[in-house]
Design a protein around this motif. Structure first.
Motif, PDB file in Angstrom:
ATOM      1  N   VAL A 186       6.989  47.398  31.196  1.00 31.42           N
ATOM      2  CA  VAL A 186       7.392  48.891  31.475  1.00 31.42           C
ATOM      3  C   VAL A 186       6.888  49.173  32.814  1.00 31.42           C
ATOM      4  CG1 VAL A 186       7.847  51.183  30.828  1.00 31.42           C
ATOM      5  CG2 VAL A 186       7.702  48.930  28.749  1.00 31.42           C
ATOM      6  N   GLU A 188       7.033  51.758  34.492  1.00 28.15           N
ATOM      7  CA  GLU A 188       6.350  53.181  34.427  1.00 28.15           C
ATOM      8  C   GLU A 188       5.286  53.384  33.607  1.00 28.15           C
ATOM      9  OE1 GLU A 188      10.005  52.506  33.164  1.00 28.15           O
ATOM     10  OE2 GLU A 188      10.122  51.989  35.315  1.00 28.15           O
ATOM     11  N   ARG A 394      11.503  49.301  26.557  1.00 34.67           N
ATOM     12  CA  ARG A 394      11.848  50.025  27.634  1.00 34.67           C
ATOM     13  C   ARG A 394      12.645  51.561  27.192  1.00 34.67           C
ATOM     14  NH1 ARG A 394      11.256  45.079  30.873  1.00 34.67           N
ATOM     15  NH2 ARG A 394      13.565  44.387  30.216  1.00 34.67           N
ATOM     16  N   ALA A 395      13.499  51.181  26.488  1.00 31.27           N
ATOM     17  CA  ALA A 395      14.593  52.424  25.873  1.00 31.27           C
ATOM     18  C   ALA A 395      13.692  53.273  25.147  1.00 31.27           C
ATOM     19  CB  ALA A 395      15.449  51.748  24.967  1.00 31.27           C
ATOM     20  N   HIS A 397      10.370  53.670  25.349  1.00 33.11           N
ATOM     21  CA  HIS A 397       9.369  54.505  26.349  1.00 33.11           C
ATOM     22  C   HIS A 397      10.156  55.674  27.141  1.00 33.11           C
ATOM     23  CE1 HIS A 397       6.599  54.700  29.670  1.00 33.11           C
ATOM     24  NE2 HIS A 397       5.772  54.010  28.864  1.00 33.11           N
ATOM     25  N   LYS A 398      11.407  55.356  27.524  1.00 30.58           N
ATOM     26  CA  LYS A 398      12.142  56.318  28.046  1.00 30.58           C
ATOM     27  C   LYS A 398      12.417  57.585  27.036  1.00 30.58           C
ATOM     28  CE  LYS A 398      15.415  56.360  31.551  1.00 30.58           C
ATOM     29  NZ  LYS A 398      16.814  56.118  31.923  1.00 30.58           N
ATOM     30  N   GLU A 401       9.662  60.069  26.719  1.00 35.29           N
ATOM     31  CA  GLU A 401       9.455  60.441  27.845  1.00 35.29           C
ATOM     32  C   GLU A 401       7.876  60.152  28.068  1.00 35.29           C
ATOM     33  OE1 GLU A 401      10.166  64.471  27.381  1.00 35.29           O
ATOM     34  OE2 GLU A 401      12.164  64.185  27.814  1.00 35.29           O
ATOM     35  N   GLU A 403       6.580  58.272  30.437  1.00 43.70           N
ATOM     36  CA  GLU A 403       6.066  58.007  31.768  1.00 43.70           C
ATOM     37  C   GLU A 403       5.737  59.497  32.404  1.00 43.70           C
ATOM     38  OE1 GLU A 403       9.152  58.129  30.679  1.00 43.70           O
ATOM     39  OE2 GLU A 403      10.390  59.514  31.761  1.00 43.70           O
ATOM     40  N   GLN A 404       6.100  60.518  31.653  1.00 42.66           N
ATOM     41  CA  GLN A 404       5.470  61.763  32.288  1.00 42.66           C
ATOM     42  C   GLN A 404       4.098  62.056  31.668  1.00 42.66           C
ATOM     43  OE1 GLN A 404       8.295  64.865  30.989  1.00 42.66           O
ATOM     44  NE2 GLN A 404      10.235  63.483  31.706  1.00 42.66           N
TER      45      GLN A 404
END
Ligand code: ADP
Ligand code: ASP
Ligand code: MG
Length: 406
Positions: A186, A188, A394-395, A397-398, A401, A403-404
């Protein structure tokens, strides 16, 4: 004068140039007035190469001989690092695990540290030397060399930090710290400033190979803070300590994944007392670790029992379970070796509803089928098709959120 324990992983000592550069970092820590004990892993992929070599000679190598063979990898890197420090003008000595007093049980390839006699290390430190200890290895009461399991140099380092009373154990590796997910999968993913032992233990146990789970466990029991940072940059890294999870954040902290899962289902098992123990006791005696266990609600006193093991244990587990399934009149014993698991982890999930639903819907949006689910207070794990694991990480992680920045 503070005492610090540092550990450098395989990629940090992969070649002569890297060893020289690590030597300069160690020298800098010494110049700051610290006593320094360093634990090293074998250079690069040496351990894999030695295993490969052994299997070219013997398809079923003796675990005793294999441990002696593998222990040489860490001996090589420890001696080279001691030489590199000498060329910089520092007094250093390399010690094998046995010389450093690391006593283990006799479970070859997965030995546990029983205790450390730190006398020799302390004497060398008192002489003003930097002590370089070969990681991943120990010695039994019978003077046989053992290894601690793959990734075990982390455990050597934390155990030494505990026995020497070091204020911190610094684990230097090829990433900047502990990330919200494996940064190789990942891009991000974010490096975290701090993390609680509890969360780190779940991450490590469920696949984040950046730390050996037993190292985290030791740190937690003996309250030694562990700093995970890069061998190559000066970033501040992640501090694993006891206070980080005090402030409950309503959030998932990280995602772990592990492609190494196999499943066994005993179909049509009579639902009566003693059946589960008749299956799991022999597995335990055969030293096979069972992870997830799921038993369906029974219909007409017949049920299915499913559990997971590491892929490398599947054949042995089937050999144990097949005859038992026959003797208890189960209908069938089936297996699937192409599974993996993905976990969301965070103390912030404790007592907060909604995380499981969000995880399941993120996976279903990708069309990923969940085969089994297990949970702890701070973790939810889904067993899925091995081929979909990376996509699932990856799904998720998104979806959470991660990455924020918080
Ligand atoms: P070393 O040889 O230094 O012991 P490892 O290869 O054992 O290093 O561990 C470092 C690797 O762990 C990283 O390169 C990274 O790909 C992987 N990793 C998996 N999960 C994580 C995570 N959550 N944070 C950081 N690294 C991770
Ligand atoms: N060299 C061993 C391994 O590759 C131990 C370690 O690196 O921690 O597993
Ligand atoms: Mg490692």
């Amino acid at each position: 004068m503070a005492l610090i324990v540092q550990k450098y992983g395989g990629s940090s000592v992969a070649d002569a140039e890297k060893i020289k550069s690590i030597a300069r970092r160690i020298a800098a820590a010494r110049d700051e007035g610290n006593q320094v004990v360093v634990v090293v892993s074998a250079m690069g992929d040496t351990t894999d190469e030695l295993i490969n070599l052994a299997y070219q000679i013997d398809s079923c190598p003796s675990d005793r001989e294999l441990d002696v063979l593998l222990s040489t990898g860490e001996i090589v890197s420890s001696t080279l690092l001691a030489m590199a420090l000498k060329t910089l003008g520092y007094a250093a000595i390399s010690l094998s695990g046995a010389q450093a007093g690391i006593r283990t049980d006799a479970a070859h390839s997965r030995a546990r540290i029983l205790g450390i006699d730190p006398g020799r290390v302390v004497r060398e430190l008192e002489k003003g030397k930097i002590v370089i200890v070969a990681g991943f290895q120990g010695i039994t009461d019978e003077m046989d060399i053992t290894t601690l399991g793959r990734g075990g140099s982390d455990t050597t380092a934390v155990a030494l930090a505990v026995s020497l009373g070091a204020g911190v154990c610094q684990i230097y590796t090829d990433v900047d710290g502990i990330y919200t997910a494996d940064p190789r999968l990942v891009p991000e993913a974010r490096s975290l400033d701090e993390m609680g032992y509890e969360e780190m233990l779940e991450l490590a146990t469920y696949g984040a190979r950046v730390m050996h789970p037993r190292a985290v466990e030791l740190g937690e029991i003996y309250k030694v803070p562990i700093l995970v940072a890069s061998s190559f940059t000066d970033s501040s890294g992640t501090l694993i300590h006891g206070g980080a999870s005090m402030e409950i954040r309503n959030k998932v902290t990280g995602i772990a994944h592990d492609p190494n899962v196999a499943k066994i289902t005993v179909v049509g098992v009579p639902d009566r007392p003693g059946i589960a123990s008749s299956i799991f006791e022999p597995l335990a005696k055969a030293d096979i670790s069972v992870d997830t266990i799921v038993q369906n609600a029974s219909i007409h006193n017949i049920t299915d029992l499913t559990f997971t093991v590491a892929k490398s244990d599947l054949d042995r587990a089937m050999e144990v379970v097949r005859p038992i399934a026959g003797s208890i009149n189960a209908r069938q014993c089936a297996s699937d070796s192409k599974l993996g698991k993905v976990s969301i982890i965070g103390t912030g999930m404790q007592n907060t509803p909604g995380y499981a639903a969000r995880m399941f819907s993120a996976l279903s949006e990708q069309g990923i089928n969940i085969q089994l689910i297990t949970t702890s207070e701070i973790r939810i794990t889904c067993i899925i098709d091995e081929a979909r694991v990376e996509e699932a990480v990856r799904a998720l992680h998104k979806a959470f959120e991660l990455e924020q920045a918080e």
